[in-house]
Design an enzyme around this catalytic site. Structure first.
Site, PDB file in Angstrom:
ATOM      1  N   THR A  56       3.253  -3.749  -4.309  1.00 35.14           N
ATOM      2  CA  THR A  56       4.203  -2.717  -3.949  1.00 35.14           C
ATOM      3  C   THR A  56       4.861  -3.068  -2.627  1.00 35.14           C
ATOM      4  OG1 THR A  56       2.810  -1.094  -4.940  1.00 35.14           O
ATOM      5  CG2 THR A  56       4.412  -0.253  -3.362  1.00 35.14           C
ATOM      6  N   ARG A 111       1.075   6.780 -16.424  1.00 38.12           N
ATOM      7  CA  ARG A 111       0.548   7.012 -15.065  1.00 38.12           C
ATOM      8  C   ARG A 111       1.586   6.613 -14.020  1.00 38.12           C
ATOM      9  NH1 ARG A 111      -0.137   3.759 -10.196  1.00 38.12           N
ATOM     10  NH2 ARG A 111      -1.863   4.652  -9.005  1.00 38.12           N
ATOM     11  N   VAL A 112       1.765   7.461 -13.041  1.00 40.10           N
ATOM     12  CA  VAL A 112       2.715   7.207 -11.947  1.00 40.10           C
ATOM     13  C   VAL A 112       1.912   7.212 -10.655  1.00 40.10           C
ATOM     14  CG1 VAL A 112       4.625   8.231 -10.669  1.00 40.10           C
ATOM     15  CG2 VAL A 112       4.666   8.189 -13.172  1.00 40.10           C
ATOM     16  N   ASP A 126       1.857   6.725  -6.204  1.00 31.95           N
ATOM     17  CA  ASP A 126       2.440   7.482  -5.077  1.00 31.95           C
ATOM     18  C   ASP A 126       3.828   6.968  -4.699  1.00 31.95           C
ATOM     19  OD1 ASP A 126       1.385   5.015  -4.201  1.00 31.95           O
ATOM     20  OD2 ASP A 126       1.339   5.720  -2.126  1.00 31.95           O
ATOM     21  N   THR A 146       1.012   2.067   1.051  1.00 41.62           N
ATOM     22  CA  THR A 146       0.684   1.189  -0.077  1.00 41.62           C
ATOM     23  C   THR A 146      -0.818   1.236  -0.322  1.00 41.62           C
ATOM     24  OG1 THR A 146       0.906  -1.090  -0.918  1.00 41.62           O
ATOM     25  CG2 THR A 146       0.377  -0.847   1.430  1.00 41.62           C
ATOM     26  N   GLY A 170      -2.597   4.511  -5.192  1.00 40.60           N
ATOM     27  CA  GLY A 170      -1.679   5.632  -5.222  1.00 40.60           C
ATOM     28  C   GLY A 170      -2.250   6.904  -5.809  1.00 40.60           C
TER      29      GLY A 170
END
Lengths: 140, 180
Positions: free
Chosen positions: A1, A29-30, A32, A52, A55
């Site tokens: 990320t 799934r998502v 942060d 980072t 999340g």
């Protein structure tokens, strides 16, 4: 990320993130990264931050928002970053995560949570003090 | 550390820092800088945790999350679980500039992106297919399931909820190679 904060000569500030998330996640799934205040937060009157790590956990604490509000209250960027990490550590001592913070005068800092295999966090900085991007690190 | 302008980003993604800095030096806005910087990582697939072809989910698909925030106006654009569109940060900026929303997710976010002119393409690569097939061969370990059967610590799904809920220690999967 990748999480990034940019600040120009006139004090305009922006932040952003981009990621493909955790490997083998449950479909749908998502993390942060796209959640305002979690993956990143920006307020030209106070500062910017980007986080980072894991999340699923970090989004529960809105670490980027917290760090910016601490800088608004006068904390220096390193201290703001450390507090945001320690807030999560209080509940999940082994969480994997780090954060970068920058205030409106171009001061910057970072912090991370020390876990086996992760004792130093590397990040990049470029400002007018150098003519190239510089690799920075912070001990967790 | 008071010498503006400033670009700072997570991880040693040097080319992203340079892309953002160049955007500022060539008169771009800080939004341009963040978009160019994050966009560079999407193209370069920085450490496999950014962009297409990395971090496949349980069905082998790569999905993308991104956001961009304007610190002057507090405008935000974000996408999550974006499929088939490589330029997630670009779509996030399009959400900010072409809707009054903040966050668009999933398949519908991809449809929005295509309407805004972003190209739909397959985000899997040989690398992500290889990661996925190795995972299947290893009985789908590690995974993020709990309180289901068959036992997720030993086998793949499909899973059904188990009647009893145990409060196990949270599994620690995020690391320097798999993170948000």
């Amino acid at each position: 990320t990748i999480g990034m904060v940019a600040l120009d000569q006139d004090g305009h500030l922006a932040a952003g993130t981009s990621t493909n998330g955790l490997t083998h996640k449950v479909p749908g799934r998502v993390g942060d990264s796209p959640i305002v205040g979690a993956g990143a937060y920006a307020d030209s009157s106070a500062g910017g931050a980007a986080a980072t790590g894991d999340g699923d956990l970090m989004m529960r604490f809105l670490p980027s928002y917290l760090a910016v509000e601490l800088m608004r209250a006068g904390a220096d960027p390193s201290a703001a970053c450390k507090t945001a990490i320690s807030r999560i550590k209080r509940h999940y001592s082994e969480f994997f995560g780090a954060i970068i913070c920058a205030n409106t005068t171009g001061h910057y800092g970072a912090a991370c949570n020390k876990v086996p295999g992760f004792s130093q966090f590397h990040f990049m900085v470029w400002n007018s003090e150098s003519d190239a991007p510089r690799l920075k690190s912070v001990d967790c | 550390h008071t010498s503006l302008p400033l670009v700072i980003n997570t991880w040693p993604f040097k080319n992203a820092t340079a892309a953002a800095w160049r955007a500022l030096q060539s008169g771009g806005s800080v939004l341009d800088a963040v978009e160019k910087g994050c966009g560079r990582c999407q193209i370069e697939q920085c450490d496999g945790s950014v962009g297409y072809g990395g971090s496949p989910d349980e069905s082998g698909e790569t999905t993308l999350d991104a956001m961009i925030m304007n610190g002057d106006t507090m405008e935000v654009g974000a996408v999550a679980d974006l499929r088939r569109i490589k330029n997630a940060i670009g779509v996030a900026r399009a959400v900010m500039e072409h809707t009054d929303h903040t966050l668009l997710v999933g398949e519908s976010a991809s449809v929005f992106a295509e309407n805004m002119g972003f190209i739909a393409e397959d985000l899997t690569t040989n690398n992500s297919v290889n990661i996925f097939s190795q995972w299947l061969k290893g009985n789908c370990q590690p995974n993020y399931r709990k309180n289901v059967f068959p036992d997720p610590s030993k086998s793949c799904g499909p899973y059904k909820p188990s009647a009893t809920l145990k409060q196990n220690m949270r599994a620690q999967h995020a690391n320097t190679h798999s993170h948000d």
